[in-house]
Enzyme design. Sequence first.
Site, PDB file in Angstrom:
ATOM      1  N   HIS A 174      36.713  36.389  27.604  1.00 14.65           N
ATOM      2  CA  HIS A 174      37.247  34.683  27.137  1.00 14.65           C
ATOM      3  C   HIS A 174      36.234  33.799  27.426  1.00 14.65           C
ATOM      4  O   HIS A 174      36.234  32.397  26.552  1.00 14.65           O
ATOM      5  CB  HIS A 174      38.347  34.482  28.749  1.00 14.65           C
ATOM      6  CG  HIS A 174      39.695  34.966  28.360  1.00 14.65           C
ATOM      7  ND1 HIS A 174      40.754  34.813  27.331  1.00 14.65           N
ATOM      8  CD2 HIS A 174      39.843  35.942  29.175  1.00 14.65           C
ATOM      9  CE1 HIS A 174      41.907  35.321  27.426  1.00 14.65           C
ATOM     10  NE2 HIS A 174      41.531  36.127  29.270  1.00 14.65           N
ATOM     11  N   HIS A 200      36.919  42.083  30.678  1.00 17.53           N
ATOM     12  CA  HIS A 200      37.863  40.444  30.074  1.00 17.53           C
ATOM     13  C   HIS A 200      38.015  39.429  30.046  1.00 17.53           C
ATOM     14  O   HIS A 200      37.483  38.788  29.474  1.00 17.53           O
ATOM     15  CB  HIS A 200      39.049  41.212  30.532  1.00 17.53           C
ATOM     16  CG  HIS A 200      39.881  40.925  30.249  1.00 17.53           C
ATOM     17  ND1 HIS A 200      41.212  40.952  29.275  1.00 17.53           N
ATOM     18  CD2 HIS A 200      40.594  39.639  30.626  1.00 17.53           C
ATOM     19  CE1 HIS A 200      42.367  40.847  29.512  1.00 17.53           C
ATOM     20  NE2 HIS A 200      41.455  39.197  29.824  1.00 17.53           N
ATOM     21  N   GLU A 201      37.449  39.282  31.398  1.00 22.79           N
ATOM     22  CA  GLU A 201      37.367  37.572  32.042  1.00 22.79           C
ATOM     23  C   GLU A 201      35.834  37.331  30.713  1.00 22.79           C
ATOM     24  O   GLU A 201      35.869  36.031  30.415  1.00 22.79           O
ATOM     25  CB  GLU A 201      36.955  37.486  33.451  1.00 22.79           C
ATOM     26  CG  GLU A 201      38.029  37.787  33.853  1.00 22.79           C
ATOM     27  CD  GLU A 201      39.305  37.489  33.876  1.00 22.79           C
ATOM     28  OE1 GLU A 201      39.235  35.945  32.763  1.00 22.79           O
ATOM     29  OE2 GLU A 201      40.785  38.074  33.636  1.00 22.79           O
ATOM     30  N   HIS A 250      34.488  33.211  24.250  1.00 26.44           N
ATOM     31  CA  HIS A 250      35.475  32.280  22.993  1.00 26.44           C
ATOM     32  C   HIS A 250      35.415  31.178  23.178  1.00 26.44           C
ATOM     33  O   HIS A 250      35.292  30.090  22.701  1.00 26.44           O
ATOM     34  CB  HIS A 250      37.237  33.205  23.592  1.00 26.44           C
ATOM     35  CG  HIS A 250      37.940  32.574  22.230  1.00 26.44           C
ATOM     36  ND1 HIS A 250      39.216  32.437  22.620  1.00 26.44           N
ATOM     37  CD2 HIS A 250      37.391  31.800  21.347  1.00 26.44           C
ATOM     38  CE1 HIS A 250      39.982  32.534  21.984  1.00 26.44           C
ATOM     39  NE2 HIS A 250      38.702  32.134  20.744  1.00 26.44           N
TER      40      HIS A 250
HETATM   41 ZN   LIG Z   1      42.796  37.436  30.283  1.00 27.67          ZN
END
Ligand SMILES: [Zn+2]
Length: 727
Positions: free
Chosen positions: A514, A510-511, A517
């Site tokens: 980010h 998940h991290e 991105h």
């Molecule tokens: Zn998040």
Amino acid sequence: MRKTIELCGPKKVFSGARVVLAAGVIMMSSSVVSAQSADAGFGPANPFYAPSALPFHAPPFDKIKDGDYQPAIEAGMAEELNEIRAIADNTAAPTFENTIVAMEKTGALLQRAQVAFSGVTGANTNPVLEKVQRELAPKLAAHNDAIYLDGKLFERVKAIYEKRESLKLTPEGLRLVEVQYQRFVHSGANLSDADKERLKKINEEESTLSNAFRSKVLAATKDAAYFTADKSALAGLTDAEIAAAERAAKQRKKEGWVLPLQNTTQQPYLSSLRVRGTRQALFEDSWTRAERGDANDTRETIARLAQLRAEKGKLLGHDSYAAWKLEDQMAKTPANALKFMDALVPAATANATGEAKDIQELVDLQKGGFQVAPWDWEFYSEQVRKAKYDIDEAEVRPYFEMNNVLENGVFYAANQLYGLTFKERHDIPVWHPDVRVFEVFDTDGKPLALWYCDYYKRDNKNGGAWMSSFVRQSKLLGTLPVVYNVANLPKPAEGEPALISFSDVVTMFHEFGHALHGMFASSEYPILSGTAVARDFVEFPSQFNEHWATYPSVFAHYAKHYKTGAPMPAELAAKIKKAEDFNQGYALTELVAAAQLDMQWHSLPAGAPLQKPDEFERAALEKKGLTLSYVPPRYRSSYFSHIWGGGYAAGYYAYLWAEMLDDDAFQWFQDHGGLTRANGDRFRAMVLSRGNTEDLATMYEKWLGSAPNIEPMLKYRGLEKGETKKN
Ligand SMILES: [Zn+2]
């Protein structure tokens, strides 16, 4: 003019209100005088004085001392105000270059000091830094207002905005003008002086009420803790839990046992308490915590807050507060967000009904002699879970050694999808010895970014997991991204392997989503770069990246026994995947209920009478078909801190919205050959590298070929077509 943001942990974990914290700072009122006052002086000896000479302009953590932050940040604010003043007072006619682009170049000192400060206060804080943080929070908020309510500056921005079509700007330049103009308007820059005054008054009262709400809920949650003088009422809890309950009672100077409340409606102890009367009492303590008619009753506060926000929405030119709040979001209007949420209700409630049937069968089998109530849900669903999916953590963990998960899972997926390669660097200073730094190389072997990870739990680290940036990518400023991930994974004893749970594995993916991105950002202007997107979009890339954790070829590449290298047995792997569907009808229903409450409170028109919260809540849920007696909203209006005390007013739907996008996007990959470089490169080019350089709904639709679809979300939650799923 740039802000740092922090991005939260994996989906289906909604407890924290820490998705996006402006400047990474939590507002606190305090009159504490800091040990580090501004007159500590700011000059060339301060490590923030000049841009970092390290690779990628990485912060020189080896030279930064606790006392360096405050003088640098205060000098940075002063410097930025001077720069802004110079732009606003420029006697030359306003141009894109001398105003809009000039604003992008302001605040460099503030930025480099603030991002480093935000990083250490989040991940490695201490009392000195906390004091500085308390002292700076209101100053930073006022600093932002000083820029966005500057009438002269706004006049220039407006002049450019009005003739933007004739300026022959690049698409990104045009977007920059529109985003900047919108920010000013959104803050009230377009109002008459009288209305600006009224707005200021509303903002003040809103902030006072919001603070009052926070204190009341904090006190109410503490006061309403379950108490018993009869130990047998706690049957089902472990000895350690009972001992903790006894300590909690002692702290409150009571003889007996106390079970403190968590912020959600449902309480963790409800899954093991065997005495039904105790469960009911604990649940009711939670449900009525802020509605007891005492000093901590929040109902009047929230009714007034809703009224005040409706007036604010109208003052700023909208039908409601929600309409104002959503104007810069991907959903754009409350109607769009509501349409989306309404579409979730049938599948969510149908599945919750099916889950309730399983539970009722179990109750009947055990000759309970009652109909399942909200306080029974956790207790019996835990039994259903154990019977159907029980996974032995001790059996699973040896297949998830943290460094192996990182290099052969997280990095591997990024290599297969996007062609990235990684090389650890030991020459970049860090804020704690546990932090690792990697240089990230693009497909052509050129440096792309610097990435730090700080995975181990520490007492002086905030809870949860997040991503943020030290340097934001910008072609205008010639900067490459420097981003970091922080988590709270258990640190092994010296010499032992770091064996983590599957949910920790998902957190890492998940991290890193980010981080991608941020690292793929390819913008001209920093304010539009990377993760600087709307709240209902920002969790999309991260939640999307979670999907690769269970993708067969990726999973097989990392889920190997740390000693033998043997792959995880297929049966165990299947169990892990299947368990993800458990209890999703309930989980989605309680979330949608909370999100609906939020949106309806904030859709009240200006001039609506003061509402009676209980009646409003009942009617709001009924109107939306959310009437299952055994699935209460995840937060009740009277203790819904995200919306009354946090930054989520008219924004709680964003979690679900981003989930729709990530599942929809993953389905697109599945339909186009799954994990391939071609798919990855296309996604990078059209979405991940684009930041906020285009309207987000348009950007998404161009990539997908249509508007987002809701069906994949229901499928990945195991709730397809609203049919009751039988396992
Ligand atoms: Zn998040």
